[in-house]
Design an enzyme around this catalytic site. Structure first.
Site, PDB file in Angstrom:
ATOM      1  N   HIS A 127      -2.304  11.506  -0.705  1.00 32.02           N
ATOM      2  CA  HIS A 127      -3.322  10.245  -0.808  1.00 32.02           C
ATOM      3  C   HIS A 127      -4.549  10.564  -0.206  1.00 32.02           C
ATOM      4  CE1 HIS A 127      -4.662   5.882  -0.783  1.00 32.02           C
ATOM      5  NE2 HIS A 127      -5.330   6.384   0.192  1.00 32.02           N
ATOM      6  N   GLU A 128      -4.513  11.106   1.243  1.00 28.14           N
ATOM      7  CA  GLU A 128      -5.695  11.543   2.003  1.00 28.14           C
ATOM      8  C   GLU A 128      -6.470  12.802   1.212  1.00 28.14           C
ATOM      9  OE1 GLU A 128      -6.758   9.431   4.015  1.00 28.14           O
ATOM     10  OE2 GLU A 128      -5.049   8.192   4.051  1.00 28.14           O
ATOM     11  N   HIS A 131      -8.541  11.802  -1.667  1.00 33.97           N
ATOM     12  CA  HIS A 131      -9.775  10.869  -1.268  1.00 33.97           C
ATOM     13  C   HIS A 131     -10.854  11.910  -1.002  1.00 33.97           C
ATOM     14  CE1 HIS A 131      -9.077   6.804  -0.904  1.00 33.97           C
ATOM     15  NE2 HIS A 131      -8.100   6.820   0.159  1.00 33.97           N
ATOM     16  N   GLU A 195      -8.952   3.157  -3.462  1.00 39.89           N
ATOM     17  CA  GLU A 195      -7.470   3.099  -3.041  1.00 39.89           C
ATOM     18  C   GLU A 195      -6.364   3.423  -3.967  1.00 39.89           C
ATOM     19  OE1 GLU A 195      -6.392   3.780   0.178  1.00 39.89           O
ATOM     20  OE2 GLU A 195      -8.635   3.696   0.810  1.00 39.89           O
TER      21      GLU A 195
END
Length: 266
Positions: A127-128, A131, A195
């Site tokens: 997930h990070e 980003h 997100e």
């Protein structure tokens, strides 16, 4: 992203036009140079402050070889240069990313490593990294910078068009805050949407969404002790977890956790 960029540019263009109307066309170079400097300083200082505020240190590859192997695999899948991986004691299980492609950093809390299974932690890391891959951190800094620019222009217009210096000063502060909040409502909506995108990209990268969904459940429970956290408000906006209830959800950087979990499991 093209639509988002166009709308952000529209806010900026309106501020530039208002500035030129109030101060003349000669102010345009000042607006352009000042904008670049403001966003650049926010980006550099924000990254440094975020890492410093949690006392982030390099994640030892000898001590955490599995985490580094996961990062290597996910980065290869995303065609992303491996960012710097750091660890910090945040008081709560969490993680966040700063920087951009080619110069990114992912910070993982010790508490997160302790409570998550390896596949769950892999989901959070993915997930990070998503980003960073999607340039979301840069987009948010740009959005915040535009909100500040619009507010500054509005304040100066009020000051230079008014008659009562003291009253105009306080009015300019109020107008600036209102205008900045209006633009930030849009920027925060972008953040909540990004997100969902990062969750979807992470699920694709690790092959399924359930590990990240389970991780979010555990992180949500762990963050009930948020009062003990070293994560300040600005860094919290970068973290994988954040929530808002009622009207506060419009001021939140993250969508409701239960909605994220539902999407991941669907």
């Amino acid at each position: 992203m093209a639509i988002v960029g166009s709308i952000l540019f529209a806010f900026y263009a309106v501020a530039a036009v208002v500035a030129m109307a109030a101060f003349g066309t000669g102010v345009l170079p000042i607006v352009l140079v000042g904008s670049v400097l403001l966003v650049g300083i926010q980006y550099k200082v924000g990254k440094w402050a975020a890492l410093r505020s949690v006392g982030a240190e390099d994640l030892d590859e000898n001590r955490y070889p599995e985490i580094h192997r996961s990062v290597d695999r996910i980065c290869q899948d995303m065609n992303l240069e491996k960012p710097s991986i750091k660890i910090a004691q945040m008081g709560v299980p969490n993680a966040f990313a700063v920087g951009r492609r080619g110069n990114g950093t992912v910070v993982i809390s010790e508490e997160l490593i302790q409570i998550l299974e390896h596949d769950e932690l892999e989901g959070v890391i993915a997930h990070e990294l998503a980003h960073i891959d999607n340039r979301d951190v840069v987009l948010m800094v740009l959005g915040q910078g535009i909100a500040s620019i619009v507010a500054i222009v509005a304040q100066y217009v009020v000051l230079l068009t008014g008659d009562n210096e003291l009253a105009d000063f306080f009015l300019a502060l109020v107008v600036g805050q209102i205008v900045q909040m209006f633009v930030m409502l849009f920027v925060l909506a972008i953040s909540r949407y990004r997100e969902y995108v990062a969750d979807a990209d992470a699920a694709r990268s690790i092959g399924r969404g359930d590990p990240l969904a389970r991780a979010l459940e555990k992180i949500s429970q762990g963050n009930q002790r948020a009062s003990d956290s070293k994560v300040d408000e600005k860094v919290n906006a970068l973290c994988i977890f954040g929530d808002g209830k009622g009207i506060a959800r419009f001021l939140s950087t993250h969508p409701p956790t239960e909605k994220r979990i539902a999407r991941l499991r669907n």
